[in-house]
Design a protein around this motif. Structure first.
Motif, short mmCIF file in Angstrom:
data_model
loop_
_atom_site.label_atom_id
_atom_site.label_comp_id
_atom_site.label_asym_id
_atom_site.label_seq_id
_atom_site.Cartn_x
_atom_site.Cartn_y
_atom_site.Cartn_z
N UNK A 292 7.32 6.40 1.41
CA UNK A 292 6.82 5.38 0.47
C UNK A 292 6.84 4.01 1.13
N UNK A 293 7.93 3.67 1.79
CA UNK A 293 8.04 2.38 2.46
C UNK A 293 6.98 2.24 3.54
N UNK A 294 6.77 3.31 4.30
CA UNK A 294 5.77 3.29 5.37
C UNK A 294 4.37 3.07 4.80
N UNK B 83 0.04 -3.48 3.79
CA UNK B 83 0.32 -4.89 3.95
C UNK B 83 1.54 -5.42 3.24
N UNK B 84 2.32 -4.54 2.59
CA UNK B 84 3.52 -4.96 1.87
C UNK B 84 4.74 -4.76 2.77
N UNK B 85 5.11 -5.79 3.51
CA UNK B 85 6.25 -5.66 4.42
C UNK B 85 7.60 -5.76 3.71
N UNK C 75 12.45 -1.51 -6.84
CA UNK C 75 11.62 -1.26 -8.01
C UNK C 75 10.27 -0.67 -7.60
N UNK C 76 9.71 -1.19 -6.52
CA UNK C 76 8.43 -0.66 -6.03
C UNK C 76 8.59 0.80 -5.59
N UNK C 77 9.70 1.08 -4.93
CA UNK C 77 9.96 2.45 -4.50
C UNK C 77 10.14 3.38 -5.70
N UNK C 78 10.91 2.92 -6.67
CA UNK C 78 11.18 3.75 -7.86
C UNK C 78 9.92 4.05 -8.66
N UNK D 134 0.89 4.96 -3.89
CA UNK D 134 1.26 3.66 -3.32
C UNK D 134 0.08 2.71 -3.38
N UNK D 135 -1.12 3.23 -3.10
CA UNK D 135 -2.31 2.37 -3.15
C UNK D 135 -2.51 1.78 -4.54
N UNK D 136 -2.21 2.57 -5.56
CA UNK D 136 -2.33 2.07 -6.93
C UNK D 136 -1.37 0.91 -7.16
N UNK D 137 -0.16 1.04 -6.63
CA UNK D 137 0.83 -0.02 -6.78
C UNK D 137 0.49 -1.24 -5.94
N UNK D 138 -0.11 -1.02 -4.79
CA UNK D 138 -0.46 -2.11 -3.88
C UNK D 138 -1.50 -3.04 -4.50
#
Length: 336
Positions: free
Chosen positions: A286-288, A294-296, A301-304, A330-334
């Protein structure tokens, strides 16, 4: 004839854009026949700068990058990190003395990294990666018609012949082998065996990968037994814990390697297990993916938000689909 050689050299600077045509023309006359000792260097530094070439100085493209990617971009697969690079590096180090091509199978359930690692290998071998004309991908769904097994056998064999004819350092990847009919690989067993110089074609410098989901369930069971029942840590498990399970499983289950001569003839050099992933590994994926978009800075919360959308087995705690479904989530969250 000496004038022709100087003519080619003089045209390199003012007419670089048409150099390939000039060199092609020179090939017709035959630089080698002229005894021009620098022809190979000119070829490498001119034509091969613009076009992909099959040359031992260019293949593998960057083998050391493979180890780095396995260490930093692959999660939860310590056996692959320990063994795969050594197998491939050894293949290239001894390639002139090799007696057979390198043949490997990747086993594991979906989302554990089989295709991901196959792509890493292609990128390490060829400058163009999976876009290379020396990279050959076979999808199981294209060869799943049992009634056309003989036709599939001939087609696969011919494509391998053609591929090796263009480049002895070709990479052949067979994905979704479990969807192929039994016996489909019997026609290529001799090509992958020892002393595989057939009809003037040298198959010993190529690499063959077979990717399958078969063995995934069995490996999940064994891994759970080793960690939950016998007290081993996950990273303490070894290749020998899973090797026989993979071999027997793929040989007995319906698919392209069922009752396969590839297994009977022992031409497969390595059976590699891609183990089921746990929550820490999914978190790393998920972090990768967040970093990829582009989210360094990635918060818990983002992970959860993504983890809550991933299914895990209530007993083993392994993810049902590994990292396979993470990208769209992840793309949806980004971009929300």
């Amino acid at each position: 004839m000496r004038w022709v050689k100087y003519y080619i050299v003089l045209l390199i600077i003012p007419f670089g854009s048409v150099l390939c045509e000039i060199l092609t023309a020179s090939a017709v006359i035959g630089l080698s026949a002229l005894g021009y000792k620098y022809s190979d260097k000119i070829y490498l530094n001119t034509y091969c700068k613009k076009f992909e070439c099959c040359h031992p100085d260019l293949i593998p493209h960057n083998i050391l990058a493979l180890q780095d990617k396995l260490d930093t971009k692959l999660f939860g697969q310590h056996i692959i990190q320990e063994k795969l690079f050594k197998a491939i590096a050894s293949h290239y180090e001894t390639i002139e003395k090799s007696k057979k091509p390198l043949v490997m199978t990747f086993h594991g359930s979906q989302g554990t990294g089989k295709n991901y690692v196959a792509t890493m290998i292609a990128e390490a071998i060829f400058k163009e990666g999976t876009n290379s004309k020396f990279f050959h991908l076979f999808h199981g769904s294209q060869y799943d018609n049992v009634d056309r097994t003989n036709e599939h056998k001939d087609s696969i064999r011919q494509e391998i012949y053609n591929g090796v004819d263009k480049c002895a350092y070709s990479l052949f990847v067979f994905d979704e082998v479990d969807k192929m009919p039994p016996g489909v690989f019997d026609s290529i067993t001799a090509l992958l065996d020892h002393h595989s110089l057939i009809k003037g074609k040298d198959f010993k410098k190529s690499i063959f990968l077979f990717l399958t989901n078969h063995g995934g369930e069995e490996m999940t069971f064994v891994l759970h037994q080793l960690t939950a029942k016998k007290g081993l840590y996950r990273h303490e498990t070894k290749l020998h814990h899973f090797e026989e399970i993979m071999k027997v499983g793929v040989y007995n289950k319906e698919g392209g390697l069922k009752d396969s001569n590839l297994i009977k003839s022992a031409v497969i050099d390595f059976y590699f297990p891609f183990l089921p992933l746990e929550e820490p590994h999914i978190t790393q994926c998920i972090i990768e993916e967040f970093r990829f978009c582009g989210k360094n800075e990635v918060s818990q919360q983002m992970i959860d938000e993504v983890l809550h959308q991933i299914g895990f087995n209530s007993i083993t705690k392994y993810a049902h689909t590994g990292c396979k479904t993470i990208y769209p989530k992840v793309q949806t969250e980004c971009y929300s």
